[in-house]
Design a protein around this motif. Structure first.
Motif, PDB file in Angstrom:
ATOM      1  N   TYR A 168       0.815  -1.227   0.000  1.00 51.58           N
ATOM      2  CA  TYR A 168       0.000   0.000   0.000  1.00 51.58           C
ATOM      3  C   TYR A 168       0.845   1.272   0.000  1.00 51.58           C
ATOM      4  CZ  TYR A 168      -3.701  -3.220   1.492  1.00 51.58           C
ATOM      5  OH  TYR A 168      -4.582  -4.255   1.576  1.00 51.58           O
ATOM      6  N   GLU A 191       2.300   4.556   1.165  1.00 53.75           N
ATOM      7  CA  GLU A 191       1.854   5.529   2.170  1.00 53.75           C
ATOM      8  C   GLU A 191       0.389   5.847   1.876  1.00 53.75           C
ATOM      9  OE1 GLU A 191       4.584   8.851   2.580  1.00 53.75           O
ATOM     10  OE2 GLU A 191       6.225   7.565   1.964  1.00 53.75           O
ATOM     11  N   PRO A 192      -0.529   5.146   2.507  1.00 52.85           N
ATOM     12  CA  PRO A 192      -1.944   5.247   2.133  1.00 52.85           C
ATOM     13  C   PRO A 192      -2.559   6.589   2.554  1.00 52.85           C
ATOM     14  CG  PRO A 192      -1.681   3.906   4.086  1.00 52.85           C
ATOM     15  CD  PRO A 192      -0.308   4.233   3.635  1.00 52.85           C
ATOM     16  N   ASP A 193      -3.560   7.016   1.789  1.00 54.64           N
ATOM     17  CA  ASP A 193      -4.274   8.256   2.125  1.00 54.64           C
ATOM     18  C   ASP A 193      -5.230   8.033   3.281  1.00 54.64           C
ATOM     19  OD1 ASP A 193      -3.046   9.656   0.137  1.00 54.64           O
ATOM     20  OD2 ASP A 193      -4.558   9.168  -1.380  1.00 54.64           O
ATOM     21  N   ARG A 194      -5.757   6.809   3.384  1.00 56.55           N
ATOM     22  CA  ARG A 194      -6.792   6.555   4.398  1.00 56.55           C
ATOM     23  C   ARG A 194      -6.403   5.393   5.291  1.00 56.55           C
ATOM     24  NH1 ARG A 194     -11.982   6.605   0.580  1.00 56.55           N
ATOM     25  NH2 ARG A 194     -10.479   5.362  -0.584  1.00 56.55           N
ATOM     26  N   ILE A 247      -6.560   0.730   6.548  1.00 56.97           N
ATOM     27  CA  ILE A 247      -6.396   0.474   5.122  1.00 56.97           C
ATOM     28  C   ILE A 247      -7.264  -0.707   4.704  1.00 56.97           C
ATOM     29  CG2 ILE A 247      -4.729   0.008   3.301  1.00 56.97           C
ATOM     30  CD1 ILE A 247      -2.516   0.773   5.368  1.00 56.97           C
ATOM     31  N   GLU A 253      -7.849  -0.263  -1.268  1.00 56.85           N
ATOM     32  CA  GLU A 253      -7.040   0.965  -1.412  1.00 56.85           C
ATOM     33  C   GLU A 253      -6.021   0.786  -2.547  1.00 56.85           C
ATOM     34  OE1 GLU A 253      -6.972   4.069   0.319  1.00 56.85           O
ATOM     35  OE2 GLU A 253      -8.965   3.290   0.780  1.00 56.85           O
ATOM     36  N   THR A 265       0.329   1.247  -4.055  1.00 57.10           N
ATOM     37  CA  THR A 265       1.384   2.113  -4.589  1.00 57.10           C
ATOM     38  C   THR A 265       2.602   2.008  -3.670  1.00 57.10           C
ATOM     39  OG1 THR A 265       0.332   3.917  -3.371  1.00 57.10           O
ATOM     40  CG2 THR A 265      -0.131   3.789  -5.718  1.00 57.10           C
ATOM     41  N   ALA A 315       5.484   5.940   6.734  1.00 54.96           N
ATOM     42  CA  ALA A 315       4.160   6.545   6.877  1.00 54.96           C
ATOM     43  C   ALA A 315       3.895   6.809   8.358  1.00 54.96           C
ATOM     44  CB  ALA A 315       3.114   5.599   6.313  1.00 54.96           C
TER      45      ALA A 315
END
Ligand SMILES: NC(=O)c1ccc[n+]([C@@H]2O[C@H](COP(=O)([O-])OP(=O)(O)OC[C@H]3O[C@@H](n4cnc5c(N)ncnc54)[C@H](O)[C@@H]3O)[C@@H](O)[C@H]2O)c1
Length: 327
Positions: A121, A123-126, A129, A133, A136, A287
């Motif tokens: 994942y 550095e996830p936005d939300r 997780i 998602e 990336t 993150a």
């Protein structure tokens, strides 16, 4: 009794998977080159000293042991090493998985459970997780885990294999009997290094990277899951793929998490010793918060992380390490 080939069976998570398989009457066959694992951790079935980069050695193991399924835990795992030297990481993690699945196809073995990672994942936005998602990755390590998931998904489309990919968050803890635990060299994981600092072994002071993250105490928050709970989830995933299902990509975490400072406080509670530490600047690629959404694991695998309170994780890890260090 099912015979299961466990690549990386001499490693930390692989050995716990072997222990859990044997406890229910299956025979784990560990396939490991001992680059990061330990022969003494292989206690529940034979050890084949072999390398997943060698198709011939894999074919030999499939011929000799005729496994019905594979647990694929072997990998290069040291994230910084992957950043410095990407080729050996791709060669081992992705090339090794290509060789392994090739050997499975030649042997007619379809079910595989793969050790993936929340590193897919990035550095996830939300957070927490969810599996949906975007994937990336921000490290070579995470890229190789994602590449193997893609390989498995493609091979499953043509029914060459059936798979479950388990995206572990932070594996931690040790077997409750203190027989096996985390023994990485070099050790980069927080809990064993904090235990070392508490025991006065190794560097006198622990380095804490960053104290200005958007968390309640400013240090990074991670989702620690007990290795015994992880091993139980592997059995459930194995049963699923052996029964014909395929394509599950599933987080394994608790959805709770602890910050670095909370981990250090728990280590102090459990060991009764202070953990001296210094705050260092943030590290690139860390993150602030990585937390699993656990709904899919609960519904699809019946996953309930019963042993994963931070105090139990650290108490079990401490018993293992104290025994090993004679502390
Ligand atoms: N420890 C964690 O927190 C964590 C988190 C997410 C994912 N994972 C994944 O779980 C798996 C197991 O991790 P671990 O912490 O037990 O690591 P580990 O290093 O203890 O175990 C990996 C094992 O694979 C073996 N191995 C490596 N390359 C090999 C090769 N070419 N041929 C044969 N054997 C080989 C090593 O000797 C070792 O025994 C890895 O795939 C890792 O990426 C671990």
């Amino acid at each position: 009794m099912a015979r299961i080939l466990v690549t990386g069976g001499a490693g930390y998570i692989g050995a716990h998977v072997c222990r859990a398989l044997a406890a229910r009457g299956d025979l784990p066959v560990s396939f490991d080159n001992l680059s990061g694992g330990h022969a003494h951790a292989v206690q529940w079935g034979p050890l084949v000293r072999g390398d997943i980069r060698s198709p011939a050695q894999l074919d030999d193991a499939f011929r000799e042991f005729e496994p019905e399924a594979v647990m694929h835990c072997a990998a290069s795992i040291e994230i910084n090493e992957g950043q410095k030297h990407p080729f050996p990481f791709w060669e081992n993690n992705v090339g090794g998985a290509i060789n392994l699945t090739g050997a499975m196809v030649r042997a007619g073995v379809k079910p595989i459970v793969f050790s993936s990672s929340c590193a897919v994942y990035g550095e996830p936005d939300r957070v927490p997780i969810r599996e949906s998602e975007p994937r990336t990755p921000v490290s070579v390590y995470g890229q190789t885990k994602l590449a193997v998931e893609m390989l498995l998904a493609d091979l499953a489309l043509s029914d060459d294999i059936r798979f479950a990919a388990l995206r572990y968050f932070n594996a931690a803890g040790a077997s409750p009997d203190a027989e096996i635990g985390e023994e990485h060299e070099p050790e980069t994981h927080l809990i064993p290094n904090a235990l070392k600092a508490a025991a006065g072994i190794g560097p006198a002071r622990l380095e804490v990277f960053g104290s200005d993250y958007d968390t309640h105490d400013g240090t990074c928050l991670r989702d620690y899951v007990h290795v015994v709970d992880l091993a139980a989830a592997h059995l459930a995933a194995l049963d699923r793929v052996m029964a014909g299902s395929s394509g599950l990509c599933c987080n394994l975490g608790t959805g709770r998490g602890a910050t670095v400072l909370e981990v250090l406080q728990a280590v102090e509670r459990v060991t009764g010793s202070p953990v001296p530490y210094d705050i260092q600047p943030r590290r690139a690629g860390d993150a602030a918060v990585l937390l699993a959404d656990t709904e899919l694991a609960r519904t699809e695998l019946g996953f309930v992380p019963e042993a994963s309170s931070i105090d139990q994780i650290i108490a079990d890890a401490w018993r293992f390490h104290a025994r090993k260090w004679g502390a």
